[in-house]
Design a protein around this motif. Structure first.
Motif, mmCIF file in Angstrom:
data_model
loop_
_atom_site.group_PDB
_atom_site.id
_atom_site.type_symbol
_atom_site.label_atom_id
_atom_site.label_comp_id
_atom_site.label_asym_id
_atom_site.label_seq_id
_atom_site.Cartn_x
_atom_site.Cartn_y
_atom_site.Cartn_z
ATOM 1 N N LYS A 42 85.688 8.623 29.985
ATOM 2 C CA LYS A 42 85.949 7.213 30.546
ATOM 3 C C LYS A 42 85.972 5.807 29.861
ATOM 4 O O LYS A 42 85.604 4.781 30.449
ATOM 5 C CB LYS A 42 86.359 7.015 31.832
ATOM 6 N N PRO A 43 86.070 5.941 28.224
ATOM 7 C CA PRO A 43 85.709 4.504 27.927
ATOM 8 C C PRO A 43 86.683 3.333 28.159
ATOM 9 O O PRO A 43 87.910 3.865 28.454
ATOM 10 C CB PRO A 43 85.784 4.794 26.348
ATOM 11 N N ARG A 44 86.375 2.312 28.142
ATOM 12 C CA ARG A 44 87.469 1.365 28.694
ATOM 13 C C ARG A 44 87.884 0.491 27.498
ATOM 14 O O ARG A 44 88.862 -0.098 27.382
ATOM 15 C CB ARG A 44 86.879 0.456 29.698
ATOM 16 N N THR A 45 87.216 0.495 26.208
ATOM 17 C CA THR A 45 87.448 -0.355 25.149
ATOM 18 C C THR A 45 87.387 0.547 23.674
ATOM 19 O O THR A 45 86.763 1.505 23.815
ATOM 20 C CB THR A 45 86.576 -1.612 25.026
ATOM 21 N N ILE A 46 87.894 -0.040 22.805
ATOM 22 C CA ILE A 46 87.969 0.635 21.371
ATOM 23 C C ILE A 46 86.248 0.635 21.005
ATOM 24 O O ILE A 46 85.809 1.618 20.757
ATOM 25 C CB ILE A 46 88.720 -0.338 20.508
ATOM 26 N N GLY A 47 85.485 -0.372 21.539
ATOM 27 C CA GLY A 47 83.970 -0.310 21.089
ATOM 28 C C GLY A 47 83.350 0.612 21.692
ATOM 29 O O GLY A 47 82.434 1.105 21.146
ATOM 30 N N GLU A 48 83.657 1.027 22.876
ATOM 31 C CA GLU A 48 82.973 1.932 23.560
ATOM 32 C C GLU A 48 83.402 3.457 23.005
ATOM 33 O O GLU A 48 82.438 4.407 23.252
ATOM 34 C CB GLU A 48 83.304 1.855 25.129
ATOM 35 N N VAL A 49 84.450 3.529 22.308
ATOM 36 C CA VAL A 49 84.641 4.726 21.519
ATOM 37 C C VAL A 49 83.917 4.821 20.380
ATOM 38 O O VAL A 49 83.264 5.908 19.903
ATOM 39 C CB VAL A 49 86.165 4.885 21.457
ATOM 40 N N VAL A 50 84.042 3.725 19.640
ATOM 41 C CA VAL A 50 83.178 3.752 18.099
ATOM 42 C C VAL A 50 81.996 3.729 18.145
ATOM 43 O O VAL A 50 81.374 4.325 17.374
ATOM 44 C CB VAL A 50 83.863 2.601 17.434
ATOM 45 N N PHE A 51 81.343 3.193 19.342
ATOM 46 C CA PHE A 51 79.928 3.516 19.385
ATOM 47 C C PHE A 51 79.439 4.086 20.781
ATOM 48 O O PHE A 51 79.725 2.982 21.897
ATOM 49 C CB PHE A 51 79.187 1.886 19.586
ATOM 50 N N ASN A 52 79.281 5.077 20.921
ATOM 51 C CA ASN A 52 78.996 5.846 22.074
ATOM 52 C C ASN A 52 77.898 6.838 21.938
ATOM 53 O O ASN A 52 77.220 7.007 21.088
ATOM 54 C CB ASN A 52 80.375 6.660 22.658
#
Length: 152
Positions: free
Chosen positions: A139-149
């Motif tokens: 449940k990432p909320r932003t693009i950044g949470e997908v790219v850096f996880n």
């Protein structure tokens, strides 16, 4: 600009950006300002360098699968989200080696829906089926949470 390429999360993808090269670039650009490299754990999909610049600590993050780089302010190492920041001086240094992502790009809300087994991401993307399933789980909320996880 497309950021969510297939494999960006680390799911079903081999690392294509080299940690050793990242370290060499950081040392050549920043020298004694480099404080530490956070060793690459198996759960995270990025490399991390901590530097001291203008009296403050900055974390430089580099995705392991695509040459996307971002900057964050000091954070707790066990916290899974990042307070992304724009650092124009650092951006100028690194843009010859990597694509520097802005706070605006990284904080873009991630929008997706699930209908049965079908997962539809509204944001421009090429994510693979395994990554789409991970979106629903983490449940990432932003693009950044997908790219850096820290997904496993």
């Amino acid at each position: 600009m497309l950021i969510l390429y297939s494999g960006i999360t680390g799911i079903l993808s081999a690392s294509s950006v080299k940690e050793k090269e990242f370290k060499q670039i950081c040392y050549s650009l920043l020298g004694s300002n480099v404080l530490e490299f956070i060793e690459n754990g198996t759960l995270k999909n990025f490399y991390e360098c901590i530097i001291k610049l203008k009296g403050k600590n900055i974390h430089i993050l580099l995705n392991r699968h695509y040459p996307f780089i971002a900057f964050t302010s000091a954070r707790e190492l066990n916290v899974l989200y990042f307070p992304f920041i724009d650092e124009p001086d650092l951006s100028k240094l690194f843009e010859q080696y990597y694509k520097v992502l802005s706070v605006y790009q990284l904080n873009e809300p991630l929008t997706y829906t699930q209908k049965g087994k079908n997962i539809i991401v509204i944001n421009e993307n090429e994510l693979n089926q395994g990554e789409l399933k991970e979106l629903v789980f983490w449940k990432p909320r932003t693009i950044g949470e997908v790219v850096f996880n820290y997904w496993d």
